[in-house]
Design a protein around this motif. Structure first.
Motif, PDB file in Angstrom:
ATOM      1  N   ALA A 113      84.058  14.203  81.591  1.00 12.02           N
ATOM      2  CA  ALA A 113      82.992  15.175  81.039  1.00 12.02           C
ATOM      3  C   ALA A 113      82.082  15.677  82.243  1.00 12.02           C
ATOM      4  O   ALA A 113      81.632  16.748  82.239  1.00 12.02           O
ATOM      5  N   PHE A 114      81.710  14.637  83.212  1.00 16.63           N
ATOM      6  CA  PHE A 114      80.761  15.106  84.284  1.00 16.63           C
ATOM      7  C   PHE A 114      81.440  16.194  84.938  1.00 16.63           C
ATOM      8  O   PHE A 114      80.942  17.095  85.668  1.00 16.63           O
ATOM      9  N   THR A 115      82.588  15.994  85.377  1.00 13.63           N
ATOM     10  CA  THR A 115      83.563  16.768  86.346  1.00 13.63           C
ATOM     11  C   THR A 115      83.414  18.270  85.734  1.00 13.63           C
ATOM     12  O   THR A 115      83.143  19.129  86.326  1.00 13.63           O
ATOM     13  N   LEU A 116      83.598  18.314  84.294  1.00 13.47           N
ATOM     14  CA  LEU A 116      83.764  19.420  83.477  1.00 13.47           C
ATOM     15  C   LEU A 116      82.363  20.189  83.251  1.00 13.47           C
ATOM     16  O   LEU A 116      82.098  21.171  82.504  1.00 13.47           O
ATOM     17  N   VAL A 118      80.225  19.201  80.923  1.00 13.51           N
ATOM     18  CA  VAL A 118      79.915  19.045  79.404  1.00 13.51           C
ATOM     19  C   VAL A 118      79.505  17.697  78.898  1.00 13.51           C
ATOM     20  O   VAL A 118      79.846  16.901  79.687  1.00 13.51           O
ATOM     21  N   SER A 119      79.010  17.695  77.878  1.00 13.28           N
ATOM     22  CA  SER A 119      78.749  16.185  77.272  1.00 13.28           C
ATOM     23  C   SER A 119      80.245  15.685  76.927  1.00 13.28           C
ATOM     24  O   SER A 119      81.144  16.304  76.499  1.00 13.28           O
ATOM     25  N   VAL A 120      80.071  14.282  76.684  1.00  9.87           N
ATOM     26  CA  VAL A 120      81.207  13.793  76.342  1.00  9.87           C
ATOM     27  C   VAL A 120      81.578  13.998  74.774  1.00  9.87           C
ATOM     28  O   VAL A 120      82.744  14.325  74.385  1.00  9.87           O
ATOM     29  N   GLU A 121      80.304  14.262  73.758  1.00  8.79           N
ATOM     30  CA  GLU A 121      80.730  14.706  72.606  1.00  8.79           C
ATOM     31  C   GLU A 121      81.432  15.902  72.572  1.00  8.79           C
ATOM     32  O   GLU A 121      82.418  16.220  71.662  1.00  8.79           O
ATOM     33  N   PHE A 122      81.128  16.762  73.386  1.00  4.74           N
ATOM     34  CA  PHE A 122      81.664  18.179  73.381  1.00  4.74           C
ATOM     35  C   PHE A 122      82.810  17.984  73.921  1.00  4.74           C
ATOM     36  O   PHE A 122      83.845  18.912  73.355  1.00  4.74           O
ATOM     37  N   LEU A 123      83.270  17.185  74.683  1.00  4.99           N
ATOM     38  CA  LEU A 123      84.846  17.112  75.255  1.00  4.99           C
ATOM     39  C   LEU A 123      85.643  16.457  74.332  1.00  4.99           C
ATOM     40  O   LEU A 123      86.957  16.975  74.103  1.00  4.99           O
ATOM     41  N   ARG A 124      84.854  15.481  73.700  1.00  3.69           N
ATOM     42  CA  ARG A 124      86.001  15.011  72.431  1.00  3.69           C
ATOM     43  C   ARG A 124      86.213  15.887  71.299  1.00  3.69           C
ATOM     44  O   ARG A 124      87.335  16.123  70.960  1.00  3.69           O
ATOM     45  N   GLU A 125      85.074  16.710  70.996  1.00  3.83           N
ATOM     46  CA  GLU A 125      85.316  17.800  69.861  1.00  3.83           C
ATOM     47  C   GLU A 125      86.392  19.015  70.297  1.00  3.83           C
ATOM     48  O   GLU A 125      87.068  19.382  69.549  1.00  3.83           O
ATOM     49  N   SER A 126      86.200  19.072  71.792  1.00  2.00           N
ATOM     50  CA  SER A 126      87.218  20.144  72.447  1.00  2.00           C
ATOM     51  C   SER A 126      88.736  19.981  72.187  1.00  2.00           C
ATOM     52  O   SER A 126      89.499  20.541  71.621  1.00  2.00           O
ATOM     53  N   ILE A 127      88.872  18.465  72.450  1.00  2.00           N
ATOM     54  CA  ILE A 127      90.222  18.020  72.225  1.00  2.00           C
ATOM     55  C   ILE A 127      90.554  18.006  70.948  1.00  2.00           C
ATOM     56  O   ILE A 127      91.780  18.297  70.571  1.00  2.00           O
TER      57      ILE A 127
END
Length: 157
Positions: A113-116, A118-127
């Motif tokens: 998430a840091f690399t991208l 975005v927030s961790v929540e946003f990353l999980r939702e994206s997946i």
């Protein structure tokens, strides 16, 4: 140019003013407001850079998806409009390939998430969104990425 600057420029090119301010409404991180005099996006100024980028993308999604003035969520259409804008933001900020590329050297969701940016929540939702569309398979990443899985325990060494 960082992601917030990029999104702010995009909004400006479409005639949308972006403001970072304190939002006195508990639980509200951002708002897209369309009036007769113009369009505005207001995002909380106290979030992390990654959070603010995610909020800004989602509010820009309201502009692109035609959903505005959803402040109370009293009807199913209100929630659908919010989901539509959020999905637009996922597609705007991330792609399955970008996530896979960021995950090549680590399976730590926080680092990815840091690399991208975005927030961790946003990353999980994206997946989850990419899985629902058939663009992502559960085998693509470690179990830790599932939205249903709890956050990992901190290292207690």
């Amino acid at each position: 140019m960082d992601r917030i600057e990029e999104l702010t420029t995009e909004a400006g090119e479409r005639g949308i003013d972006v403001h970072e301010r304190e939002i006195p409404v508990p639980g509200m991180s951002a708002a897209y407001i369309k009036t007769e005099t113009g369009e505005h996006i207001i995002i909380r100024q106290d979030g992390t850079q990654a959070e603010r980028a995610c909020w800004l993308a989602e509010e820009l999604g309201h502009h692109y998806t035609g959903s505005d003035r959803r402040l109370h969520y009293n009807a199913a259409d209100d929630w659908r409009a919010e989901a539509k804008a959020r999905k637009w933001a996922h597609d705007r900020l991330l792609s399955p390939d970008a996530i896979r590329t960021a995950a090549r050297n680590t399976d730590d969701i926080y680092e990815i998430a840091f690399t991208l940016n975005v927030s961790v929540e946003f990353l999980r939702e994206s997946i989850d969104w990419y899985m629902a569309r058939g663009l992502w398979s559960p085998e693509a990443m470690p179990e830790e990425f599932s939205a249903e899985s709890p956050a990992p325990e901190p290292n207690k060494e």
